[in-house]
Design an enzyme around this catalytic site. Structure first.
Site, PDB file in Angstrom:
ATOM      1  N   CYS A 117       0.852  -1.188   0.000  1.00  0.00           N
ATOM      2  CA  CYS A 117       0.000   0.000   0.000  1.00  0.00           C
ATOM      3  C   CYS A 117       0.894   1.247   0.000  1.00  0.00           C
ATOM      4  CB  CYS A 117      -0.873  -0.065   1.242  1.00  0.00           C
ATOM      5  SG  CYS A 117      -1.296   1.498   1.996  1.00  0.00           S
ATOM      6  N   GLU A 118       0.646   2.132  -0.953  1.00  0.00           N
ATOM      7  CA  GLU A 118       1.544   3.285  -1.089  1.00  0.00           C
ATOM      8  C   GLU A 118       1.275   4.360  -0.031  1.00  0.00           C
ATOM      9  OE1 GLU A 118       0.855   4.582  -5.101  1.00  0.00           O
ATOM     10  OE2 GLU A 118      -0.784   5.920  -4.539  1.00  0.00           O
ATOM     11  N   GLN A 158      -4.766  -0.661  -4.793  1.00  0.00           N
ATOM     12  CA  GLN A 158      -5.292  -1.870  -5.444  1.00  0.00           C
ATOM     13  C   GLN A 158      -5.940  -1.564  -6.794  1.00  0.00           C
ATOM     14  OE1 GLN A 158      -7.395  -4.560  -2.832  1.00  0.00           O
ATOM     15  NE2 GLN A 158      -8.680  -5.293  -4.499  1.00  0.00           N
TER      16      GLN A 158
HETATM   17  N1  GTP Z   1      -8.676   3.409  -2.592  1.00  0.00           N
HETATM   18  C1  GTP Z   1      -7.707   2.808  -1.887  1.00  0.00           C
HETATM   19  N2  GTP Z   1      -7.441   3.219  -0.654  1.00  0.00           N
HETATM   20  C2  GTP Z   1      -6.474   2.571   0.015  1.00  0.00           C
HETATM   21  C3  GTP Z   1      -5.741   1.525  -0.499  1.00  0.00           C
HETATM   22  N3  GTP Z   1      -4.855   1.113   0.436  1.00  0.00           N
HETATM   23  C4  GTP Z   1      -5.048   1.897   1.495  1.00  0.00           C
HETATM   24  N4  GTP Z   1      -6.025   2.781   1.257  1.00  0.00           N
HETATM   25  C5  GTP Z   1      -6.614   3.834   2.087  1.00  0.00           C
HETATM   26  O1  GTP Z   1      -5.882   5.006   1.958  1.00  0.00           O
HETATM   27  C6  GTP Z   1      -6.434   5.907   2.897  1.00  0.00           C
HETATM   28  C7  GTP Z   1      -5.419   6.904   3.358  1.00  0.00           C
HETATM   29  O2  GTP Z   1      -6.137   7.821   4.121  1.00  0.00           O
HETATM   30  P1  GTP Z   1      -5.510   9.012   4.963  1.00  0.00           P
HETATM   31  O3  GTP Z   1      -6.636   9.694   5.689  1.00  0.00           O
HETATM   32  O4  GTP Z   1      -4.648   9.838   4.079  1.00  0.00           O
HETATM   33  O5  GTP Z   1      -4.537   8.266   5.972  1.00  0.00           O
HETATM   34  P2  GTP Z   1      -4.826   7.730   7.455  1.00  0.00           P
HETATM   35  O6  GTP Z   1      -5.112   8.880   8.368  1.00  0.00           O
HETATM   36  O7  GTP Z   1      -3.693   6.849   7.848  1.00  0.00           O
HETATM   37  O8  GTP Z   1      -6.157   6.880   7.233  1.00  0.00           O
HETATM   38  P3  GTP Z   1      -6.810   5.726   8.143  1.00  0.00           P
HETATM   39  O9  GTP Z   1      -6.380   4.414   7.541  1.00  0.00           O
HETATM   40  O10 GTP Z   1      -8.281   5.930   8.023  1.00  0.00           O
HETATM   41  O11 GTP Z   1      -6.302   5.866   9.541  1.00  0.00           O
HETATM   42  C8  GTP Z   1      -7.021   5.041   3.982  1.00  0.00           C
HETATM   43  O12 GTP Z   1      -8.413   5.216   3.964  1.00  0.00           O
HETATM   44  C9  GTP Z   1      -6.673   3.613   3.540  1.00  0.00           C
HETATM   45  O13 GTP Z   1      -7.656   2.660   3.908  1.00  0.00           O
HETATM   46  C10 GTP Z   1      -6.050   1.101  -1.810  1.00  0.00           C
HETATM   47  O14 GTP Z   1      -5.466   0.183  -2.373  1.00  0.00           O
HETATM   48  N5  GTP Z   1      -7.038   1.766  -2.468  1.00  0.00           N
HETATM   49 ZN    ZN Z   2      -2.492   1.628   3.537  1.00  0.00          ZN
END
Ligand code: GTP
Ligand code: ZN
Length: 229
Positions: A117-118, A158
């Site tokens: 996951c980036e 993804q």
């Molecule tokens: N669409 C998508 N989202 C992803 C993927 N992998 C991770 N994410 C999401 O990327 C988002 C990043 O959100 P941010 O609000 O910037 O980061 P964060 O505060 O760490 O988010 P939380 O995971 O909700 O705590 C999160 O909602 C993850 O679930 C993916 O492959 N596709």
């Molecule tokens: Zn992630």
């Protein structure tokens, strides 16, 4: 995969039951199993190692304690492996095709993968299912899995993994239809943050007939969703 002859063990000699290592083999040995088609990406090991030291210090650890001494180097090797597909062209696996008078669905299901996951640099792991409708040529089945394996070895989301694989197959095979369905678990949703173990993310990319013809789409989704027998 093939077994590298440089790493074979010679038969036991008469003095000992223990196998002896062939004296002829070079000092610098290649790994026991070598996959010549595996993706390869040089990373800057020294920079990763110093960054990992900084992270360890920043979280309150002592990077010089015994258990952590080799950790920066291990992490550098791990990133080299996890991001091995970053600069490669996964489409190269689709270059060798076979002329075949077959125009129905070809499906390879349950191709396991591990990507990164980036957003959090945490793994997401799961399965990809790839189907295509050939137009006079087919590709070796393993090559579809090689494409997934290589595209997966990048930091990404993804959705991008899914449509990158679909685009490659559509372009390189001139397929009349392509369906890629990916299901995976995101560590960033299970281990941290919202912490929802068991949550599954499904994505799909449909091209050609699978996008435009509802019957073809239903047929391929039926095969993908069919319970394993
Ligand atoms: N669409 C998508 N989202 C992803 C993927 N992998 C991770 N994410 C999401 O990327 C988002 C990043 O959100 P941010 O609000 O910037 O980061 P964060 O505060 O760490 O988010 P939380 O995971 O909700 O705590 C999160 O909602 C993850 O679930 C993916 O492959 N596709
Ligand atoms: Zn992630």
């Amino acid at each position: 995969m093939f077994r590298d002859s440089a790493n074979t063990i010679a038969p036991s000699n008469q003095d000992s039951d223990k196998p002896v290592v062939d004296k002829e083999q070079p000092a610098e040995r290649t790994p026991f199993f070598v996959d010549k088609n595996a993706p390869h990406n040089e990373v800057d090991f020294a920079r990763i190692e110093s960054a990992v030291r900084v992270i360890l210090e920043a979280v309150g650890e002592d990077p010089d304690r015994d258990g952590l001494l080799e950790t920066p180097a291990r992490v550098a090797r791990m990133y080299a492996e996890m991001f091995a597909g970053l600069k490669s062209d996964p489409g190269r696996h689709l270059a060798k095709v076979f002329a075949e008078d077959y125009d129905e669905i070809v499906l390879v299901r349950d191709i396991s993968f591990c990507s990164m996951c980036e957003h959090h640099l945490l793994p997401f792991t799961g399965k990809a299912h790839i189907a295509y409708l050939p137009s006079g040529k087919v590709v070796g089945l393993s090559k579809l899995a090689r494409v997934v394996e290589e595209v997966a070895r990048r930091p990404q989301v993804q959705e991008r993994l899914t449509h990158t694989v679909a685009n490659l197959i559509e372009d390189r095979l001139s397929a009349r239809g392509v369906a890629v369905v990916v299901e995976s678990t995101h560590s960033c949703m299970t281990m941290r943050g919202i912490r929802k173990p068991g949550s599954l993310c499904l994505t799909s990319a449909m091209r050609g007939a699978f996008k435009t013809d509802p019957k073809s789409r239903a047929e391929v989704l039926g095969l993908i969703n069919r319970a394993a027998s």
